[in-house]
Design a protein around this motif. Structure first.
Motif, PDB file in Angstrom:
ATOM      1  N   ARG A  51      40.822 104.215  20.228  1.00 13.82           N
ATOM      2  CA  ARG A  51      41.145 105.616  20.508  1.00 13.82           C
ATOM      3  C   ARG A  51      41.900 105.757  21.827  1.00 13.82           C
ATOM      4  N   GLY A  52      43.092 106.393  21.756  1.00 15.14           N
ATOM      5  CA  GLY A  52      43.889 106.650  22.948  1.00 15.14           C
ATOM      6  C   GLY A  52      44.739 105.491  23.417  1.00 15.14           C
ATOM      7  N   SER A  53      44.719 104.347  22.716  1.00 18.87           N
ATOM      8  CA  SER A  53      45.479 103.172  23.149  1.00 18.87           C
ATOM      9  C   SER A  53      46.868 103.152  22.529  1.00 18.87           C
ATOM     10  N   ASP A  54      47.774 102.434  23.175  1.00 15.80           N
ATOM     11  CA  ASP A  54      49.164 102.334  22.738  1.00 15.80           C
ATOM     12  C   ASP A  54      49.296 101.149  21.779  1.00 15.80           C
ATOM     13  N   LEU A  55      49.200 101.425  20.490  1.00 15.74           N
ATOM     14  CA  LEU A  55      49.292 100.348  19.514  1.00 15.74           C
ATOM     15  C   LEU A  55      50.701  99.790  19.398  1.00 15.74           C
ATOM     16  N   ASP A  56      51.708 100.600  19.726  1.00 15.65           N
ATOM     17  CA  ASP A  56      53.075 100.082  19.722  1.00 15.65           C
ATOM     18  C   ASP A  56      53.221  98.977  20.764  1.00 15.65           C
ATOM     19  N   VAL A  85      34.796  89.844  13.720  1.00 17.24           N
ATOM     20  CA  VAL A  85      34.627  91.213  14.200  1.00 17.24           C
ATOM     21  C   VAL A  85      34.176  91.103  15.648  1.00 17.24           C
ATOM     22  N   ALA A  86      35.022  91.534  16.581  1.00 14.43           N
ATOM     23  CA  ALA A  86      34.805  91.204  17.985  1.00 14.43           C
ATOM     24  C   ALA A  86      33.748  92.056  18.659  1.00 14.43           C
ATOM     25  N   GLY A  87      33.461  93.274  18.137  1.00 17.07           N
ATOM     26  CA  GLY A  87      32.595  94.166  18.884  1.00 17.07           C
ATOM     27  C   GLY A  87      33.297  94.649  20.125  1.00 17.07           C
ATOM     28  N   ASP A  88      32.531  95.089  21.116  1.00 18.00           N
ATOM     29  CA  ASP A  88      33.108  95.588  22.372  1.00 18.00           C
ATOM     30  C   ASP A  88      33.177  94.452  23.380  1.00 18.00           C
ATOM     31  N   THR A  89      34.390  94.072  23.740  1.00 20.89           N
ATOM     32  CA  THR A  89      34.559  92.896  24.577  1.00 20.89           C
ATOM     33  C   THR A  89      35.943  92.896  25.204  1.00 20.89           C
ATOM     34  N   GLU A  90      36.087  92.123  26.245  1.00 16.98           N
ATOM     35  CA  GLU A  90      37.396  91.716  26.749  1.00 16.98           C
ATOM     36  C   GLU A  90      37.636  90.276  26.280  1.00 16.98           C
ATOM     37  N   PRO A  91      38.834  89.730  26.529  1.00 20.99           N
ATOM     38  CA  PRO A  91      39.031  88.322  26.196  1.00 20.99           C
ATOM     39  C   PRO A  91      38.051  87.443  26.981  1.00 20.99           C
ATOM     40  N   THR A  92      37.321  86.630  26.286  1.00 22.65           N
ATOM     41  CA  THR A  92      36.342  85.733  26.896  1.00 22.65           C
ATOM     42  C   THR A  92      36.716  84.295  26.560  1.00 22.65           C
ATOM     43  N   PRO A 120      39.004  95.235  19.696  1.00 23.98           N
ATOM     44  CA  PRO A 120      38.965  96.560  20.313  1.00 23.98           C
ATOM     45  C   PRO A 120      39.956  96.649  21.468  1.00 23.98           C
ATOM     46  N   MET A 121      40.408  97.857  21.751  1.00 27.93           N
ATOM     47  CA  MET A 121      41.246  98.086  22.934  1.00 27.93           C
ATOM     48  C   MET A 121      41.160  99.549  23.328  1.00 27.93           C
ATOM     49  N   ASN A 122      40.362  99.817  24.322  1.00 24.57           N
ATOM     50  CA  ASN A 122      40.352 101.144  24.932  1.00 24.57           C
ATOM     51  C   ASN A 122      39.699 101.035  26.304  1.00 24.57           C
ATOM     52  N   LEU A 123      40.291 101.708  27.255  1.00 21.40           N
ATOM     53  CA  LEU A 123      39.765 101.684  28.616  1.00 21.40           C
ATOM     54  C   LEU A 123      38.853 102.889  28.847  1.00 21.40           C
ATOM     55  N   PRO A 124      37.844 102.697  29.705  1.00 23.76           N
ATOM     56  CA  PRO A 124      37.585 101.501  30.526  1.00 23.76           C
ATOM     57  C   PRO A 124      36.647 100.504  29.864  1.00 23.76           C
ATOM     58  N   TYR A 125      36.363 100.673  28.588  1.00 21.74           N
ATOM     59  CA  TYR A 125      35.239  99.958  27.993  1.00 21.74           C
ATOM     60  C   TYR A 125      35.569  98.564  27.467  1.00 21.74           C
ATOM     61  N   LEU A 179      32.322  95.494  34.327  1.00 22.13           N
ATOM     62  CA  LEU A 179      31.169  94.668  33.984  1.00 22.13           C
ATOM     63  C   LEU A 179      29.964  95.493  33.567  1.00 22.13           C
ATOM     64  N   GLN A 180      29.856  96.727  34.081  1.00 24.25           N
ATOM     65  CA  GLN A 180      28.684  97.530  33.775  1.00 24.25           C
ATOM     66  C   GLN A 180      28.666  98.029  32.335  1.00 24.25           C
ATOM     67  N   TYR A 181      29.798  98.000  31.664  1.00 19.86           N
ATOM     68  CA  TYR A 181      29.850  98.562  30.313  1.00 19.86           C
ATOM     69  C   TYR A 181      29.251  97.620  29.273  1.00 19.86           C
ATOM     70  N   HIS A 182      29.584  96.358  29.364  1.00 18.26           N
ATOM     71  CA  HIS A 182      29.079  95.380  28.397  1.00 18.26           C
ATOM     72  C   HIS A 182      28.761  94.086  29.147  1.00 18.26           C
TER      73      HIS A 182
END
Length: 262
Positions: A232-237, A180-187, A202-207, A158-161
Protein backbone atom coordinates in the motif's frame (compact mmCIF):
# COMPACT_ATOMS: atom_id res chain seq x y z
CA UNK A 1 20.25 -18.79 -11.18
CA UNK A 2 16.82 -19.76 -9.94
CA UNK A 3 14.80 -22.32 -11.85
CA UNK A 4 12.11 -20.73 -13.98
CA UNK A 5 8.70 -22.33 -13.72
CA UNK A 6 5.71 -21.69 -15.93
CA UNK A 7 3.01 -19.46 -14.52
CA UNK A 8 0.08 -19.04 -16.85
CA UNK A 9 -1.12 -15.47 -17.33
CA UNK A 10 -4.71 -14.50 -16.87
CA UNK A 11 -7.27 -16.32 -14.83
CA UNK A 12 -7.43 -20.06 -14.44
CA UNK A 13 -9.94 -21.87 -12.31
CA UNK A 14 -9.48 -24.86 -10.02
CA UNK A 15 -12.74 -26.49 -8.89
CA UNK A 16 -12.55 -27.22 -5.19
CA UNK A 17 -15.21 -28.35 -2.79
CA UNK A 18 -15.74 -27.06 0.71
CA UNK A 19 -15.32 -29.35 3.71
CA UNK A 20 -18.27 -31.63 4.28
CA UNK A 21 -20.51 -30.80 7.20
CA UNK A 22 -19.49 -32.37 10.46
CA UNK A 23 -16.34 -32.44 12.54
CA UNK A 24 -14.16 -30.85 9.87
CA UNK A 25 -16.56 -28.08 8.91
CA UNK A 26 -15.43 -24.51 9.62
CA UNK A 27 -17.65 -22.41 11.85
CA UNK A 28 -18.48 -20.13 8.91
CA UNK A 29 -20.40 -22.24 6.42
CA UNK A 30 -18.73 -21.64 3.08
CA UNK A 31 -20.23 -22.98 -0.10
CA UNK A 32 -18.48 -25.28 -2.53
CA UNK A 33 -16.66 -22.95 -4.87
CA UNK A 34 -14.16 -22.36 -7.60
CA UNK A 35 -10.84 -20.77 -6.77
CA UNK A 36 -9.76 -18.37 -9.51
CA UNK A 37 -6.30 -16.99 -10.08
CA UNK A 38 -3.00 -17.35 -11.89
CA UNK A 39 -1.91 -20.92 -12.44
CA UNK A 40 1.56 -22.21 -11.60
CA UNK A 41 2.28 -25.47 -13.42
CA UNK A 42 4.28 -27.81 -11.16
CA UNK A 43 5.37 -31.44 -11.36
CA UNK A 44 2.56 -32.32 -8.96
CA UNK A 45 -0.20 -30.34 -10.64
CA UNK A 46 -1.29 -26.73 -10.82
CA UNK A 47 -1.09 -24.24 -7.98
CA UNK A 48 -3.80 -21.58 -8.12
CA UNK A 49 -2.72 -18.19 -6.74
CA UNK A 50 -5.65 -16.12 -5.48
CA UNK A 51 -4.95 -12.71 -3.91
CA UNK A 52 -7.45 -11.66 -1.26
CA UNK A 53 -6.33 -8.33 0.23
CA UNK A 54 -3.06 -6.61 1.23
CA UNK A 55 -1.14 -9.54 2.79
CA UNK A 56 -3.83 -12.22 2.60
CA UNK A 57 -3.90 -14.85 -0.14
CA UNK A 58 -5.13 -18.34 -0.92
CA UNK A 59 -3.14 -21.11 -2.60
CA UNK A 60 -5.02 -24.02 -4.14
CA UNK A 61 -3.29 -27.30 -5.01
CA UNK A 62 -5.04 -30.58 -5.80
CA UNK A 63 -7.54 -30.90 -2.93
CA UNK A 64 -5.65 -28.45 -0.69
CA UNK A 65 -6.76 -24.87 -0.01
CA UNK A 66 -4.17 -22.96 2.03
CA UNK A 67 -5.18 -19.63 3.54
CA UNK A 68 -2.19 -17.36 4.22
CA UNK A 69 -2.64 -14.62 6.85
CA UNK A 70 -6.45 -14.56 6.64
CA UNK A 71 -7.87 -11.36 8.15
CA UNK A 72 -10.72 -8.97 7.42
CA UNK A 73 -13.70 -11.00 8.58
CA UNK A 74 -15.28 -14.22 7.38
CA UNK A 75 -17.42 -12.44 4.81
CA UNK A 76 -14.30 -11.68 2.79
CA UNK A 77 -13.89 -15.44 2.23
CA UNK A 78 -17.54 -16.41 1.91
CA UNK A 79 -17.37 -17.18 -1.82
CA UNK A 80 -14.08 -19.09 -1.63
CA UNK A 81 -13.57 -22.77 -0.90
CA UNK A 82 -13.09 -23.43 2.80
CA UNK A 83 -9.50 -23.83 3.96
CA UNK A 84 -7.85 -27.17 4.47
CA UNK A 85 -4.93 -25.44 6.25
CA UNK A 86 -3.80 -22.00 7.43
CA UNK A 87 -0.38 -20.29 7.53
CA UNK A 88 0.20 -17.21 9.70
CA UNK A 89 3.42 -15.20 9.44
CA UNK A 90 3.22 -13.07 12.60
CA UNK A 91 0.95 -11.35 15.07
CA UNK A 92 0.25 -7.94 13.55
CA UNK A 93 -3.41 -7.19 12.89
CA UNK A 94 -3.09 -7.14 9.11
CA UNK A 95 -1.84 -10.75 9.26
CA UNK A 96 -3.53 -12.27 12.31
CA UNK A 97 -7.13 -11.91 13.43
CA UNK A 98 -8.71 -14.30 15.91
CA UNK A 99 -12.38 -13.69 14.98
CA UNK A 100 -11.62 -14.41 11.32
CA UNK A 101 -9.76 -17.57 12.25
CA UNK A 102 -12.52 -18.75 14.57
CA UNK A 103 -15.05 -18.31 11.79
CA UNK A 104 -13.17 -19.95 8.93
CA UNK A 105 -10.70 -22.38 10.54
CA UNK A 106 -12.58 -24.06 13.34
CA UNK A 107 -13.19 -27.76 13.66
CA UNK A 108 -9.73 -29.21 13.14
CA UNK A 109 -8.14 -27.16 10.36
CA UNK A 110 -4.35 -27.36 10.85
CA UNK A 111 -2.56 -24.06 11.46
CA UNK A 112 1.17 -23.41 11.14
CA UNK A 113 2.37 -20.21 12.74
CA UNK A 114 4.90 -18.55 15.04
CA UNK A 115 5.24 -18.96 18.79
CA UNK A 116 4.00 -15.39 19.23
CA UNK A 117 0.75 -16.14 17.42
CA UNK A 118 0.39 -19.62 18.94
CA UNK A 119 0.45 -18.11 22.41
CA UNK A 120 -2.41 -15.76 21.47
CA UNK A 121 -4.70 -18.40 19.98
CA UNK A 122 -7.80 -19.49 21.88
CA UNK A 123 -7.64 -23.06 23.11
CA UNK A 124 -9.95 -24.43 20.41
CA UNK A 125 -7.61 -23.21 17.65
CA UNK A 126 -4.43 -23.91 19.59
CA UNK A 127 -5.34 -27.60 19.71
CA UNK A 128 -4.76 -27.85 15.96
CA UNK A 129 -1.92 -25.33 15.67
CA UNK A 130 1.83 -25.86 15.48
CA UNK A 131 4.44 -23.19 16.18
CA UNK A 132 7.51 -23.12 13.95
CA UNK A 133 10.62 -21.22 14.99
CA UNK A 134 12.84 -19.57 12.40
CA UNK A 135 14.56 -22.37 10.49
CA UNK A 136 12.10 -25.10 11.51
CA UNK A 137 10.45 -27.43 9.02
CA UNK A 138 6.95 -28.83 9.13
CA UNK A 139 4.10 -29.84 6.86
CA UNK A 140 0.53 -28.94 6.06
CA UNK A 141 -1.49 -32.00 5.10
CA UNK A 142 1.65 -33.55 3.64
CA UNK A 143 2.99 -30.43 1.90
CA UNK A 144 6.51 -29.55 3.12
CA UNK A 145 6.81 -26.12 4.74
CA UNK A 146 9.93 -24.37 6.05
CA UNK A 147 9.99 -21.25 8.23
CA UNK A 148 12.33 -18.50 6.98
CA UNK A 149 13.24 -15.61 9.30
CA UNK A 150 11.31 -12.39 8.63
CA UNK A 151 12.58 -9.23 10.33
CA UNK A 152 13.74 -5.66 9.87
CA UNK A 153 17.40 -4.86 9.37
CA UNK A 154 17.43 -1.04 9.08
CA UNK A 155 18.25 0.61 12.43
CA UNK A 156 15.22 2.90 12.33
CA UNK A 157 12.82 0.00 11.63
CA UNK A 158 14.00 -2.66 14.07
CA UNK A 159 11.09 -2.06 16.42
CA UNK A 160 8.51 -3.11 13.83
CA UNK A 161 9.62 -6.69 13.24
CA UNK A 162 12.38 -7.83 15.61
CA UNK A 163 14.55 -10.74 14.63
CA UNK A 164 13.36 -14.15 15.80
CA UNK A 165 9.65 -13.35 15.97
CA UNK A 166 8.12 -13.51 12.47
CA UNK A 167 8.24 -16.17 9.79
CA UNK A 168 8.23 -16.23 6.05
CA UNK A 169 7.38 -19.60 4.55
CA UNK A 170 8.68 -21.87 1.82
CA UNK A 171 5.91 -24.19 0.62
CA UNK A 172 6.82 -27.03 -1.71
CA UNK A 173 4.33 -28.05 -4.37
CA UNK A 174 5.72 -30.98 -6.35
CA UNK A 175 9.23 -29.87 -7.30
CA UNK A 176 8.41 -26.16 -7.05
CA UNK A 177 8.79 -23.79 -4.11
CA UNK A 178 6.56 -20.82 -3.32
CA UNK A 179 8.00 -18.21 -0.93
CA UNK A 180 5.68 -16.01 1.11
CA UNK A 181 7.99 -13.52 2.79
CA UNK A 182 5.72 -12.02 5.45
CA UNK A 183 6.84 -8.66 6.84
CA UNK A 184 10.57 -8.33 6.37
CA UNK A 185 13.45 -6.47 4.84
CA UNK A 186 16.11 -8.27 2.80
CA UNK A 187 17.86 -10.63 5.21
CA UNK A 188 20.81 -12.96 4.69
CA UNK A 189 18.38 -15.89 4.83
CA UNK A 190 16.23 -14.40 2.06
CA UNK A 191 19.17 -13.47 -0.14
CA UNK A 192 20.56 -17.01 0.12
CA UNK A 193 17.39 -18.62 -1.24
CA UNK A 194 17.63 -20.66 -4.45
CA UNK A 195 15.22 -22.29 -6.88
CA UNK A 196 12.19 -20.22 -5.90
CA UNK A 197 9.40 -20.52 -8.46
CA UNK A 198 7.20 -17.74 -7.05
CA UNK A 199 7.93 -15.14 -4.36
CA UNK A 200 5.57 -12.75 -2.58
CA UNK A 201 7.53 -9.73 -1.28
CA UNK A 202 6.28 -6.82 0.86
CA UNK A 203 7.23 -3.19 0.31
CA UNK A 204 5.87 -0.36 2.37
CA UNK A 205 7.51 2.09 4.73
CA UNK A 206 8.26 2.25 7.53
CA UNK A 207 7.37 -1.37 8.17
CA UNK A 208 9.07 -3.45 5.48
CA UNK A 209 11.08 -2.64 2.33
CA UNK A 210 11.39 0.16 -0.12
CA UNK A 211 10.71 -0.80 -3.75
CA UNK A 212 14.44 -0.46 -4.37
CA UNK A 213 15.30 -2.82 -1.52
CA UNK A 214 12.78 -5.34 -2.79
CA UNK A 215 14.19 -5.16 -6.32
CA UNK A 216 17.73 -5.61 -5.05
CA UNK A 217 16.63 -8.70 -3.14
CA UNK A 218 14.86 -10.12 -6.19
CA UNK A 219 17.92 -9.50 -8.33
CA UNK A 220 19.97 -11.48 -5.80
CA UNK A 221 17.91 -14.62 -5.20
CA UNK A 222 16.16 -14.50 -8.60
CA UNK A 223 12.76 -16.13 -8.23
CA UNK A 224 11.09 -17.10 -11.49
CA UNK A 225 8.07 -14.92 -10.67
CA UNK A 226 7.66 -12.18 -8.07
CA UNK A 227 4.41 -10.73 -6.79
CA UNK A 228 4.72 -7.45 -4.91
CA UNK A 229 2.18 -7.59 -2.08
CA UNK A 230 1.64 -5.71 1.18
CA UNK A 231 2.57 -2.66 -0.88
CA UNK A 232 0.00 0.00 0.00
CA UNK A 233 1.33 3.41 -1.09
CA UNK A 234 4.49 2.01 -2.73
CA UNK A 235 5.78 2.81 -6.22
CA UNK A 236 5.41 -0.45 -8.10
CA UNK A 237 6.65 1.15 -11.31
CA UNK A 238 9.98 1.88 -9.61
CA UNK A 239 10.13 -1.68 -8.31
CA UNK A 240 9.42 -3.25 -11.66
CA UNK A 241 11.88 -0.98 -13.48
CA UNK A 242 14.66 -2.03 -11.11
CA UNK A 243 14.07 -5.79 -11.44
CA UNK A 244 16.54 -7.36 -13.84
CA UNK A 245 15.67 -9.49 -16.84
CA UNK A 246 14.97 -13.12 -16.09
CA UNK A 247 12.46 -12.45 -13.30
CA UNK A 248 8.83 -11.85 -14.16
CA UNK A 249 6.98 -9.25 -12.11
CA UNK A 250 3.31 -9.99 -11.57
CA UNK A 251 0.96 -7.31 -10.28
CA UNK A 252 -2.21 -8.60 -8.67
CA UNK A 253 -5.26 -6.83 -7.28
CA UNK A 254 -4.45 -6.70 -3.57
CA UNK A 255 -6.60 -3.62 -3.01
CA UNK A 256 -9.87 -4.36 -4.79
CA UNK A 257 -11.81 -1.49 -3.24
CA UNK A 258 -9.45 1.33 -4.12
CA UNK A 259 -7.64 1.40 -0.78
CA UNK A 260 -4.10 1.15 -2.20
CA UNK A 261 -3.24 4.77 -1.48
CA UNK A 262 -4.72 4.75 2.01
Amino acid sequence: MAKRREVMAGMAALPLVAWAAGALAPAFAQEAGTLDGDRLATSGGDVIIHPVSHASLVLGYDDQVIYVDPVGGAELYAELPAPTAVLITHGHGDHFDVPTLEAIAGGGIPILTTQEVFDKLPEALKANATALANGDEGSLNGLPVAAIPAYNTSPDRLQYHPQGVGNGYLIKFGDDIVYVAGDTEPTPEMLALENIAVAFLPMNLPYTMTPEQAAEAVNTFKPGIVYPYHHRGSDLDAFEAAVEEGVEVRRANWYPEGEEAA
